[in-house]
Design a protein around this motif. Structure first.
Motif, mmCIF file in Angstrom:
data_model
loop_
_atom_site.group_PDB
_atom_site.id
_atom_site.type_symbol
_atom_site.label_atom_id
_atom_site.label_comp_id
_atom_site.label_asym_id
_atom_site.label_seq_id
_atom_site.Cartn_x
_atom_site.Cartn_y
_atom_site.Cartn_z
ATOM 1 N N LYS A 81 71.627 64.387 -11.681
ATOM 2 C CA LYS A 81 70.336 64.156 -12.321
ATOM 3 C C LYS A 81 69.471 65.393 -12.072
ATOM 4 C CE LYS A 81 66.410 60.975 -12.114
ATOM 5 N NZ LYS A 81 65.857 59.838 -11.373
ATOM 6 N N GLU A 133 65.572 66.887 -12.935
ATOM 7 C CA GLU A 133 64.254 66.576 -13.493
ATOM 8 C C GLU A 133 63.222 67.591 -13.007
ATOM 9 O OE1 GLU A 133 62.739 63.149 -10.393
ATOM 10 O OE2 GLU A 133 63.926 62.528 -12.112
ATOM 11 N N TYR A 153 62.612 72.262 -10.131
ATOM 12 C CA TYR A 153 63.536 71.254 -10.645
ATOM 13 C C TYR A 153 64.130 70.539 -9.448
ATOM 14 C CZ TYR A 153 63.523 73.396 -15.273
ATOM 15 O OH TYR A 153 63.150 73.872 -16.491
#
Length: 152
Positions: A86, A88, A94
């Motif tokens: 994942k 994000e 990030y």
């Protein structure tokens, strides 16, 4: 400061086969706001080269000169053990979470747009003026590659 060719050469000496254009500068993600503030004030949290290799994702300690610390054993995460990835945005960074069979590895990578002013750009500088660095050159592609590892 180390050019990417020297970083890849150091990683090969550690017994891995790096893929081209697949390395960025990361650190372990802070678990809470207090840790984030402490890291900002003290600036003591170590940084790592995250390198995608043929069979592993490697986290190798990096010095302030941008060289891989060859005397320290890198963390090698077999790609076959990665269940999901994942990525994000979080502020100027990030967050990267690798879900493995036996737990998670949570990392933070600085965004490329301001990297020439931040640690990731300083240790990955490619030219005399400091305007090019391999972290920003590789960031988008490496993040996409990481996400695809979890989508087996």
């Amino acid at each position: 400061m180390a050019k990417v060719t020297k970083v890849l050469e150091s990683l090969r000496k550690l017994g891995v086969e790096p893929l081209d254009d697949s390395c960025i500068v990361v650190q372990y993600a802070a678990p809470n706001l207090s840790e984030k503030v402490a890291r900002f004030l003290i600036k003591a949290e170590p940084y790592y080269v995250l390198q995608i290799c043929e069979e592993d994702v490697v986290l190798a300690p990096i010095s302030w000169t941008g060289m891989v610390k060859e005397q320290q054993e890198p963390l090698k995460i077999p790609i076959s053990t990665i269940q999901s990835v994942k990525v994000e945005e979080s502020g100027f960074n990030y967050l990267i979470s690798l879900k493995l069979e036996d737990g998670n590895v949570d990392l933070m990578a600085q965004q490329k747009e301001l990297s020439i002013f931040r640690y990731s750009g300083a240790v990955s500088v490619e030219n005399f003026w400091g305007t090019k660095n391999w972290h920003s050159n590789n960031l988008d592609g490496t993040l996409k590659q990481l996400e695809s590892l979890g989508a087996k």
